[in-house]
Design a protein around this motif. Structure first.
Motif, PDB file in Angstrom:
ATOM      1  N   GLU A  71       0.818  -1.216   0.000  1.00  0.00           N
ATOM      2  CA  GLU A  71       0.000   0.000   0.000  1.00  0.00           C
ATOM      3  C   GLU A  71       0.856   1.273   0.000  1.00  0.00           C
ATOM      4  OE1 GLU A  71      -0.207  -2.603   2.282  1.00  0.00           O
ATOM      5  OE2 GLU A  71      -1.381  -1.855   3.995  1.00  0.00           O
ATOM      6  N   PHE A  72       2.111   1.185   0.427  1.00  0.00           N
ATOM      7  CA  PHE A  72       2.984   2.351   0.356  1.00  0.00           C
ATOM      8  C   PHE A  72       3.249   2.712  -1.113  1.00  0.00           C
ATOM      9  CE2 PHE A  72       5.023   0.890   4.600  1.00  0.00           C
ATOM     10  CZ  PHE A  72       3.978   1.445   5.321  1.00  0.00           C
ATOM     11  N   THR A  73       3.579   1.707  -1.914  1.00  0.00           N
ATOM     12  CA  THR A  73       3.805   1.941  -3.342  1.00  0.00           C
ATOM     13  C   THR A  73       2.513   2.367  -4.025  1.00  0.00           C
ATOM     14  OG1 THR A  73       5.643   0.384  -3.414  1.00  0.00           O
ATOM     15  CG2 THR A  73       4.555   0.868  -5.504  1.00  0.00           C
ATOM     16  N   ASP A  74       1.404   1.729  -3.670  1.00  0.00           N
ATOM     17  CA  ASP A  74       0.111   2.104  -4.258  1.00  0.00           C
ATOM     18  C   ASP A  74      -0.212   3.572  -3.968  1.00  0.00           C
ATOM     19  OD1 ASP A  74      -0.151  -0.521  -5.114  1.00  0.00           O
ATOM     20  OD2 ASP A  74      -1.546  -1.089  -3.510  1.00  0.00           O
ATOM     21  N   ALA A  75       0.058   3.991  -2.740  1.00  0.00           N
ATOM     22  CA  ALA A  75      -0.238   5.377  -2.362  1.00  0.00           C
ATOM     23  C   ALA A  75       0.686   6.355  -3.084  1.00  0.00           C
ATOM     24  CB  ALA A  75      -0.132   5.554  -0.857  1.00  0.00           C
ATOM     25  N   ALA A  76       1.966   6.014  -3.207  1.00  0.00           N
ATOM     26  CA  ALA A  76       2.896   6.879  -3.940  1.00  0.00           C
ATOM     27  C   ALA A  76       2.446   7.034  -5.384  1.00  0.00           C
ATOM     28  CB  ALA A  76       4.313   6.317  -3.875  1.00  0.00           C
ATOM     29  N   ARG A  77       2.000   5.944  -5.972  1.00  0.00           N
ATOM     30  CA  ARG A  77       1.490   5.987  -7.351  1.00  0.00           C
ATOM     31  C   ARG A  77       0.239   6.866  -7.419  1.00  0.00           C
ATOM     32  NH1 ARG A  77       1.272   0.844  -7.986  1.00  0.00           N
ATOM     33  NH2 ARG A  77       3.403   0.649  -8.728  1.00  0.00           N
ATOM     34  N   ALA A  78      -0.649   6.731  -6.429  1.00  0.00           N
ATOM     35  CA  ALA A  78      -1.879   7.535  -6.411  1.00  0.00           C
ATOM     36  C   ALA A  78      -1.568   9.020  -6.232  1.00  0.00           C
ATOM     37  CB  ALA A  78      -2.801   7.045  -5.293  1.00  0.00           C
ATOM     38  N   VAL A  79      -0.584   9.344  -5.394  1.00  0.00           N
ATOM     39  CA  VAL A  79      -0.199  10.746  -5.196  1.00  0.00           C
ATOM     40  C   VAL A  79       0.332  11.331  -6.502  1.00  0.00           C
ATOM     41  CG1 VAL A  79       1.492  12.253  -4.053  1.00  0.00           C
ATOM     42  CG2 VAL A  79       0.183  10.588  -2.705  1.00  0.00           C
ATOM     43  N   GLY A  80       1.233  10.591  -7.164  1.00  0.00           N
ATOM     44  CA  GLY A  80       1.759  11.070  -8.441  1.00  0.00           C
ATOM     45  C   GLY A  80       0.675  11.228  -9.485  1.00  0.00           C
TER      46      GLY A  80
END
Length: 195
Positions: free
Chosen positions: A21-30
């Motif tokens: 979910e950390f990577t998913d969230a970083a992708r969502a922020v970008g």
């Protein structure tokens, strides 16, 4: 390319972390930054969450400004896919330029570099060097322990509640990011030259 509607500085890990979910969230922020016509300002790395947020911003049509010290470029950590990649001599130059180019700041999960950048930009705000919004994206409870420690610091009277009011904390990027960008429209001219 047209000028970006806003410029958001993101502090985050140069590692992906243990939870997807950390990577998913970083992708969502970008993706949110790019799809809303924004510009990402970040540390210029290609690894971990840093690389993920940068690539997601580019993929969604946003601009990416990376700022990286020469020593890290020499270690081949620089992301040459950035719209602009600024190579500076020191970490102090890097952080100042990131602050100058940003309308608001948000920290995602990360390690000591992320902590240091978040605390420094928060400190600059309390001292009046800038009045730009500062946010903390508390994904999957990552910053729960930090928030408890900060409340302990207020209770021990080493901090005031007004200092806590200078940061915005949320677990949902889709709530936090618009709030930061909207608040940034109210910011006066920063005094970063005084740092």
């Amino acid at each position: 390319m047209t000028a970006p509607h806003f410029s958001l500085c993101v502090y985050c890990g140069s590692r992906p972390g243990a939870r997807p979910e950390f990577t998913d969230a970083a992708r969502a922020v970008g993706h949110w930054i790019g799809s809303h016509g924004g510009q990402l300002v970040y540390g210029g790395g290609r690894n971990g969450l840093m690389g993920t947020v940068a690539q997601a911003t580019l993929d969604a049509g946003g601009r990416v400004v990376g700022i990286i010290p020469k020593a890290l470029v020499e270690k081949e950590w620089a992301n040459h896919s950035c719209t602009e990649l600024h190579v500076v001599d020191t970490m102090h130059e890097r952080k100042r330029l990131m602050a100058e180019k940003a309308d608001a700041f948000v920290a995602l999960p990360g390690g000591i570099g992320t902590f240091e950048e978040f605390f420094e930009v928060w400190t600059w705000r309390q001292l009046g060097y800038h009045d730009k919004p500062v946010g903390l994206l508390n994904l999957a409870g990552y910053y729960d322990g930090l928030m408890q420690f900060l409340r302990t610091s207020v209770e021990a009277q080493f901090m005031g509640a007004w200092q806590m009011d200078l940061i915005r904390v949320d677990s949902d990027a889709h709530r936090l990011l618009p709030e930061l960008v909207q608040a940034a429209g109210l910011s006066p001219t920063p005094q970063l030259d005084a740092i």
